[in-house]
Design a protein around this motif. Structure first.
Motif, short mmCIF file in Angstrom:
data_model
loop_
_atom_site.label_atom_id
_atom_site.label_comp_id
_atom_site.label_asym_id
_atom_site.label_seq_id
_atom_site.Cartn_x
_atom_site.Cartn_y
_atom_site.Cartn_z
N ASP A 21 28.08 39.01 -45.42
CA ASP A 21 27.63 38.31 -44.22
C ASP A 21 26.90 39.25 -43.26
O ASP A 21 25.84 38.92 -42.73
CB ASP A 21 28.82 37.66 -43.49
N SER A 22 27.48 40.41 -43.03
CA SER A 22 26.92 41.36 -42.07
C SER A 22 25.52 41.83 -42.49
O SER A 22 24.58 41.83 -41.69
CB SER A 22 27.85 42.55 -41.93
N CYS A 23 25.38 42.23 -43.73
CA CYS A 23 24.08 42.71 -44.22
C CYS A 23 23.05 41.58 -44.25
O CYS A 23 21.87 41.80 -43.96
CB CYS A 23 24.22 43.35 -45.59
N PHE A 24 23.49 40.37 -44.60
CA PHE A 24 22.59 39.22 -44.62
C PHE A 24 21.98 39.00 -43.23
O PHE A 24 20.77 38.83 -43.09
CB PHE A 24 23.33 37.97 -45.08
N GLN A 25 22.83 39.04 -42.21
CA GLN A 25 22.34 38.85 -40.84
C GLN A 25 21.35 39.95 -40.45
O GLN A 25 20.33 39.67 -39.83
CB GLN A 25 23.51 38.84 -39.86
N LYS A 26 21.64 41.18 -40.85
CA LYS A 26 20.74 42.30 -40.55
C LYS A 26 19.40 42.13 -41.24
O LYS A 26 18.35 42.43 -40.66
CB LYS A 26 21.38 43.62 -40.95
N ILE A 27 19.41 41.67 -42.49
CA ILE A 27 18.17 41.47 -43.25
C ILE A 27 17.29 40.42 -42.57
O ILE A 27 16.09 40.63 -42.38
CB ILE A 27 18.49 41.06 -44.72
N ILE A 28 17.90 39.29 -42.18
CA ILE A 28 17.12 38.22 -41.54
C ILE A 28 16.62 38.67 -40.18
O ILE A 28 15.45 38.47 -39.83
CB ILE A 28 17.97 36.93 -41.41
N GLU A 29 17.47 39.33 -39.40
CA GLU A 29 17.06 39.81 -38.09
C GLU A 29 15.91 40.82 -38.22
O GLU A 29 14.97 40.81 -37.43
CB GLU A 29 18.23 40.45 -37.35
N LYS A 30 15.97 41.66 -39.24
CA LYS A 30 14.91 42.65 -39.46
C LYS A 30 13.57 41.96 -39.75
O LYS A 30 12.53 42.37 -39.24
CB LYS A 30 15.30 43.57 -40.62
N GLU A 145 19.79 28.31 -42.51
CA GLU A 145 21.02 27.51 -42.49
C GLU A 145 22.26 28.36 -42.77
O GLU A 145 23.29 28.19 -42.12
CB GLU A 145 20.92 26.35 -43.47
N VAL A 146 22.17 29.27 -43.72
CA VAL A 146 23.30 30.16 -44.01
C VAL A 146 23.61 31.04 -42.80
O VAL A 146 24.77 31.21 -42.42
CB VAL A 146 23.02 31.03 -45.27
N PHE A 147 22.57 31.58 -42.16
CA PHE A 147 22.74 32.41 -40.97
C PHE A 147 23.45 31.61 -39.87
O PHE A 147 24.40 32.09 -39.25
CB PHE A 147 21.37 32.89 -40.49
N ALA A 148 23.01 30.38 -39.64
CA ALA A 148 23.61 29.52 -38.61
C ALA A 148 25.08 29.22 -38.94
O ALA A 148 25.93 29.18 -38.05
CB ALA A 148 22.82 28.23 -38.47
N LYS A 149 25.38 29.02 -40.22
CA LYS A 149 26.78 28.77 -40.63
C LYS A 149 27.64 30.02 -40.40
O LYS A 149 28.78 29.91 -39.95
CB LYS A 149 26.84 28.34 -42.09
N ILE A 150 27.10 31.19 -40.71
CA ILE A 150 27.83 32.44 -40.48
C ILE A 150 28.16 32.58 -38.99
O ILE A 150 29.25 32.99 -38.61
CB ILE A 150 27.03 33.67 -40.98
N LYS A 151 27.21 32.22 -38.14
CA LYS A 151 27.39 32.30 -36.69
C LYS A 151 28.18 31.12 -36.13
O LYS A 151 28.41 31.04 -34.93
CB LYS A 151 26.02 32.38 -35.99
#
Length: 192
Positions: A21-30, A145-151
């Motif tokens: 989850d953490s790395c996924f969020q960083k990848i999208i934010e990047k 959608e995955v990012f929003a679900k994580i948040k």
């Protein structure tokens, strides 16, 4: 499966991306940061309107924008409004963050080609000295959608699929990275 970045067990599997989850969020934010930086989308003293249509894109826009701009002096307003692509909005702001992603850009591009329509609003565009910013242009709808679900954000999922979206999903399944390749083609077309 293990995370492609840190090696921890992968909790997210979207497209060809396996990550925690953490790395996924960083990848999208990047990706979003790079889009803002390379296209010079946000400046100090900007008056920014975020359109909130209830989608995952609109819910995440406020969160990510605040993380990215940090102490940059800008004014951010959020307004509940359904977005119509290419429609001008009036008000005291110079940047408008629209709920848009790579899938929608691909669909718009293909629809214009299939219907032999003029392609006017590819990428970030201007109408009446207002810049319409597609913050999630380099991000697929499934990733948003995955990012929003994580948040743990509450959003309405788009359940209606057009024929073009359905075709793109089938192509992506058969030939991974098709959507990003199409997005790249649309970008090249826009630069001509």
């Amino acid at each position: 499966m293990k995370c492609v970045k840190c090696g921890k067990p992968a909790a997210v599997s979207v497209q060809n991306l396996e990550s925690c989850d953490s790395c996924f969020q960083k990848i999208i934010e990047k990706r979003v940061r790079k889009e803002i930086r390379t296209n010079n989308l946000i400046d100090k003293d900007d008056k920014i309107l975020i359109l909130d249509n209830g989608s995952a894109e609109s819910q995440l826009s406020s969160y990510l924008l605040k993380r990215i701009i940090k102490d940059l002096p800008v004014k951010i307003t959020i307004k509940k409004l359904d977005y119509t692509h290419g429609k001008a909005l009036s008000g005291d702001f110079n940047k408008i963050i629209v709920p848009w992603n790579a899938d929608l850009e691909d669909e718009y591009f293909l629809s214009c080609i299939f219907q032999n329509k003029e392609i006017e609003f590819l990428g970030h565009y201007k109408i009446d000295n207002k810049t319409y910013v597609k913050l999630f242009l380099p991000v697929l709808s499934s990733e948003v959608e995955v990012f929003a679900k994580i948040k743990k954000l509450d959003f309405k999922k788009n359940t209606k699929k057009s024929i073009t979206q359905d075709m793109m999903d089938k192509l992506e399944k058969e030939y991974p990275e098709t959507k990003f390749s199409l997005l790249s083609s649309a970008e090249q077309f826009r630069k001509k």
